[in-house]
Design a protein around this motif. Structure first.
Motif, short mmCIF file in Angstrom:
data_model
loop_
_atom_site.label_atom_id
_atom_site.label_comp_id
_atom_site.label_asym_id
_atom_site.label_seq_id
_atom_site.Cartn_x
_atom_site.Cartn_y
_atom_site.Cartn_z
N ARG A 170 -4.04 8.38 -8.75
CA ARG A 170 -3.06 8.13 -9.83
C ARG A 170 -1.76 7.50 -9.34
N THR A 171 -1.54 7.50 -8.02
CA THR A 171 -0.26 6.97 -7.52
C THR A 171 -0.50 5.74 -6.64
N GLN A 172 0.55 4.97 -6.46
CA GLN A 172 0.42 3.78 -5.63
C GLN A 172 0.84 4.09 -4.21
N LYS A 173 0.11 3.53 -3.24
CA LYS A 173 0.47 3.73 -1.83
C LYS A 173 1.74 2.93 -1.52
N PRO A 174 2.61 3.45 -0.65
CA PRO A 174 3.79 2.67 -0.28
C PRO A 174 3.38 1.40 0.49
N ALA A 175 4.12 0.33 0.29
CA ALA A 175 3.78 -0.94 0.96
C ALA A 175 4.09 -0.82 2.46
N TYR A 176 3.37 -1.58 3.29
CA TYR A 176 3.59 -1.49 4.75
C TYR A 176 4.85 -2.22 5.22
N GLN A 177 5.30 -3.18 4.45
CA GLN A 177 6.55 -3.89 4.73
C GLN A 177 6.75 -4.30 6.19
N GLY A 178 5.85 -5.17 6.64
CA GLY A 178 6.04 -5.73 7.97
C GLY A 178 5.55 -4.86 9.13
N THR A 179 5.19 -3.62 8.88
CA THR A 179 4.71 -2.78 9.99
C THR A 179 3.29 -3.18 10.40
N LEU A 180 2.40 -3.32 9.41
CA LEU A 180 1.02 -3.71 9.71
C LEU A 180 0.72 -5.06 9.06
N ASN A 181 -0.11 -5.89 9.75
CA ASN A 181 -0.50 -7.14 9.11
C ASN A 181 -1.64 -6.86 8.11
N ALA A 182 -2.03 -7.90 7.36
CA ALA A 182 -2.99 -7.70 6.27
C ALA A 182 -4.31 -7.10 6.77
N LEU A 183 -4.78 -7.58 7.95
CA LEU A 183 -6.05 -7.09 8.48
C LEU A 183 -5.94 -5.61 8.89
N GLN A 184 -4.82 -5.28 9.58
CA GLN A 184 -4.62 -3.89 10.00
C GLN A 184 -4.52 -2.97 8.78
N ALA A 185 -3.82 -3.44 7.74
CA ALA A 185 -3.68 -2.63 6.52
C ALA A 185 -5.04 -2.40 5.88
N LYS A 186 -5.89 -3.44 5.90
CA LYS A 186 -7.24 -3.33 5.33
C LYS A 186 -8.07 -2.31 6.13
N CYS A 187 -7.96 -2.38 7.47
CA CYS A 187 -8.69 -1.45 8.34
C CYS A 187 -8.24 -0.02 8.07
N ALA A 188 -6.91 0.18 8.01
CA ALA A 188 -6.36 1.53 7.78
C ALA A 188 -6.87 2.05 6.45
N HIS A 189 -6.83 1.18 5.43
CA HIS A 189 -7.26 1.60 4.10
C HIS A 189 -8.74 1.99 4.11
N SER A 190 -9.58 1.19 4.81
CA SER A 190 -11.02 1.48 4.86
C SER A 190 -11.27 2.82 5.55
N VAL A 191 -10.55 3.07 6.65
CA VAL A 191 -10.74 4.35 7.37
C VAL A 191 -10.33 5.52 6.46
N HIS A 192 -9.22 5.35 5.72
CA HIS A 192 -8.78 6.43 4.82
C HIS A 192 -9.83 6.73 3.74
#
Ligand code: HEM
Ligand code: HEM
Length: 172
Positions: free
Chosen positions: A70-92
């Motif tokens: 029901r809630t939105q995840k906070p944006a990574y804002q420069g910490t992770l690139n798009a691929l890393q964010a996708k990997c993190a999301h998939s692992v979660h």
């Protein structure tokens, strides 16, 4: 100007850390008992405690999933690139699915009535020995995979922290 959200909300953080304690304990104490195979009072005590603890955890986990959806995840804002964010999301997502599978198989592998902290008795849902054994095998292998993912997850958080990407503070 509207500031963008940089960390998980309070409820998500409480859910994360309560879940982390329960799951870390249940996974590693469970695997330890399975590997060491000591037949002692301690083993029985920990085993009964774990069954009670993880049963109490079921509604907490359901609450966490509903809140995450029901809630939105906070944006990574420069910490992770798009691929890393996708990997993190998939692992979660994979961790959420595995925990679901572990809980369902855990409940369905119970062939005898069991107690939750000596307060409530739960009657088994299945009676078929073969089916219960099958769910027990699933429980066993799924918890091995979850243990690996937890190590990857915590390893990634530590790695990002040391390479100047403060991921941890999103969850603090
Ligand atoms: C967060 C959820 C859970 C986790 C992380 C977890 C983890 C584990 C692990 C790692 C083992 C040892 C596996 C092996 O190598 O054989 C295990 C065993 C077992 N689990 Fe779970 N489990 C969870 C939920 C449940 C639930 C909800 C039940 C039943 C109500 C359950 C019942 C059992 C039983 C009966 C065993 C066999 C060994 C023992 O008596 O300790 N588990 N669990
Ligand atoms: C010391 C242990 C742990 C630390 C330091 C830690 C840290 C973190 C951090 C910093 C995040 C946010 C990452 C991001 O937004 O990319 C996160 C998210 C998450 N963690 Fe952990 N964690 C720990 C243990 C665990 C355990 C044991 C589990 C369960 C298997 C777990 C499951 C998750 C999940 C599913 C998310 C995603 C939350 C969501 O987006 O809904 N964590 N963790």
């Amino acid at each position: 100007m509207k500031m963008s959200v940089t960390k998980f909300d309070r409820l998500a953080r409480v859910f994360h850390w309560v879940s982390a304690v329960v799951i870390l304990w249940a996974t590693f104490s469970g695997l330890f008992l399975a590997v060491v195979k000591v037949e002692s009072e301690w083993q029985i005590l920990i085993s009964e405690f774990n069954i009670s603890l993880t049963t109490v955890f079921i509604p907490i986990f359901c609450g966490r999933v509903v809140h995450a959806l029901r809630t939105q995840k906070p944006a990574y804002q420069g910490t992770l690139n798009a691929l890393q964010a996708k990997c993190a999301h998939s692992v979660h997502i994979f961790m959420y699915l595995l925990i679901m599978l572990i809980i369902i198989s855990g409940v369905l592998m119970m062939r005898l009535e069991f107690q939750v902290f000596g307060i409530v008795s739960i009657t088994p849902l299945l009676k078929d020995v073969w089916l219960c054994e099958w769910f027990s095998t699933i429980h066993h292998y799924a918890s091995y995979i979850l243990a690996v993912l937890i190590i990857v997850h915590v390893g990634a958080v530590v790695w990002h922290q040391y390479t100047g990407k403060p991921i941890l503070k999103r969850m603090l």
